[in-house]
Design a protein around this motif. Sequence first.
Motif: not given
Length: 175
Positions: A71, A134-136, A147, A150
């Motif tokens: 990210c 758990d980085c998106k 993170n 959305t």
Amino acid sequence: MQINLSELFSSDGKEKTYTQDIEMTRFQAPDGVYEIVEKEPVRLTVRHVGNRKLEMSGEIRLSLEIPCDRCLTPVKVDFDLDVDSSIDMNQSEEERAADLDEQPYISGNYLDVDQLVRNELLLNLPMKVLCREDCKGICNRCGANLNYETCECDKSTPDPRMSVIQDIFKQFKEV
């Protein structure tokens, strides 16, 4: 900062401890430039073991700010590095290169502390840096940090090999 090592050659077994500040504020890595956000003075103990051969041990403590690989959020990465090295001052730079024991931090009778720190950091850089496990990451279409927000982007990426089957499904939908 450079350390003059010639004073150690006066007698075998002579040992000296040096405490030197790290002068560099940024670290040039192969994939970018990282800020040094915290640093402690480098502590090195150098001992003359005889015949112009030195044993060096010490510790390097600093922190770099490296972007997250998913990210791009800056992440503080701490480094606690221990240095253990043998230096043969009788060898020329060409002989060290031939032995695959290059030490670019040694020039004549001087030891360059910043170059030593650069070498140790290059050897100890992490393969992947994440801000959290758990980085998106970021959306590859709109660039939103997933993170914290959305996005409404279409996440489906059609496989070109499946286009014929997708055409069949579209025909049945129309009926």
